[in-house]
Design a protein around this motif. Sequence first.
Motif, PDB file in Angstrom:
ATOM      1  N   THR A 104       4.160   3.544  -5.807  1.00 48.18           N
ATOM      2  CA  THR A 104       3.061   3.389  -4.854  1.00 48.18           C
ATOM      3  C   THR A 104       1.847   4.109  -5.426  1.00 48.18           C
ATOM      4  O   THR A 104       1.989   5.115  -6.124  1.00 48.18           O
ATOM      5  CB  THR A 104       3.412   3.966  -3.464  1.00 48.18           C
ATOM      6  OG1 THR A 104       3.755   5.341  -3.603  1.00 48.18           O
ATOM      7  CG2 THR A 104       4.564   3.207  -2.831  1.00 48.18           C
ATOM      8  N   THR A 105       0.671   3.583  -5.115  1.00 43.72           N
ATOM      9  CA  THR A 105      -0.570   4.176  -5.614  1.00 43.72           C
ATOM     10  C   THR A 105      -1.457   4.570  -4.448  1.00 43.72           C
ATOM     11  O   THR A 105      -1.331   4.028  -3.350  1.00 43.72           O
ATOM     12  CB  THR A 105      -1.328   3.177  -6.519  1.00 43.72           C
ATOM     13  OG1 THR A 105      -1.658   2.018  -5.755  1.00 43.72           O
ATOM     14  CG2 THR A 105      -0.495   2.773  -7.722  1.00 43.72           C
ATOM     15  N   TYR A 106      -2.349   5.524  -4.704  1.00 49.81           N
ATOM     16  CA  TYR A 106      -3.312   5.924  -3.680  1.00 49.81           C
ATOM     17  C   TYR A 106      -4.394   4.865  -3.543  1.00 49.81           C
ATOM     18  O   TYR A 106      -4.775   4.483  -2.450  1.00 49.81           O
ATOM     19  CB  TYR A 106      -3.950   7.281  -4.030  1.00 49.81           C
ATOM     20  CG  TYR A 106      -2.979   8.430  -3.924  1.00 49.81           C
ATOM     21  CD1 TYR A 106      -2.529   8.879  -2.691  1.00 49.81           C
ATOM     22  CD2 TYR A 106      -2.510   9.076  -5.056  1.00 49.81           C
ATOM     23  CE1 TYR A 106      -1.635   9.922  -2.591  1.00 49.81           C
ATOM     24  CE2 TYR A 106      -1.622  10.124  -4.975  1.00 49.81           C
ATOM     25  CZ  TYR A 106      -1.180  10.548  -3.732  1.00 49.81           C
ATOM     26  OH  TYR A 106      -0.297  11.585  -3.635  1.00 49.81           O
ATOM     27  N   VAL A 109      -4.439  -1.369  -6.803  1.00 46.95           N
ATOM     28  CA  VAL A 109      -4.522  -1.916  -8.150  1.00 46.95           C
ATOM     29  C   VAL A 109      -4.326  -3.421  -7.991  1.00 46.95           C
ATOM     30  O   VAL A 109      -3.289  -3.853  -7.474  1.00 46.95           O
ATOM     31  CB  VAL A 109      -3.434  -1.328  -9.082  1.00 46.95           C
ATOM     32  CG1 VAL A 109      -3.468  -1.994 -10.450  1.00 46.95           C
ATOM     33  CG2 VAL A 109      -3.575   0.179  -9.190  1.00 46.95           C
ATOM     34  N   LYS A 113      -0.922  -1.789  -3.362  1.00 47.73           N
ATOM     35  CA  LYS A 113      -0.658  -0.356  -3.478  1.00 47.73           C
ATOM     36  C   LYS A 113       0.821  -0.046  -3.715  1.00 47.73           C
ATOM     37  O   LYS A 113       1.190   1.102  -3.849  1.00 47.73           O
ATOM     38  CB  LYS A 113      -1.132   0.355  -2.212  1.00 47.73           C
ATOM     39  CG  LYS A 113      -2.653   0.359  -2.078  1.00 47.73           C
ATOM     40  CD  LYS A 113      -3.088   0.985  -0.791  1.00 47.73           C
ATOM     41  CE  LYS A 113      -3.308   2.459  -1.002  1.00 47.73           C
ATOM     42  NZ  LYS A 113      -3.852   3.133   0.170  1.00 47.73           N
TER      43      LYS A 113
END
Length: 140
Positions: A104-106, A109, A113
């Motif tokens: 998971t990304t903040y 992308v 997320k």
Amino acid sequence: MSDRVTEITSRLVDPIVEEMNLELVDVEFKKEGENWFLRVFIDGENGVDIEECGKVSEQLSEKLDQEDPIKQAYYLEVSSPGAERPLKTEKDMYKAIGKNVYVTTYEPVEGEKAFEGALIDFDGSLLQIEVKVKQKEKNV
């Protein structure tokens, strides 16, 4: 207080797991309901079994009793992180290359997320994951 306990526990358990050719994955000290839990996660090249967890628990318990860094009552749990092992260090990332991961990304992308797929590459700061979108594979 929690950070201090995890630091001390890590320092005490490191030589124990190293002597057994295992690795320390993580240490947590948290309150759940009325009880405090000191959780130590260990792993090995071929995983770990209950006997190894028991040996680490026994030896760590002795060292914790000697040093006495925790004043309140707590439960000590030593276990494997299992298949859902979190990747916390660069070493973990490199070892996971070629394996299926969930990231998971903040920040989004390509509008997403959360990604699941094979970890293709890690250069020290950037992950490359091969994900399936419908029936096609794509690198993110």
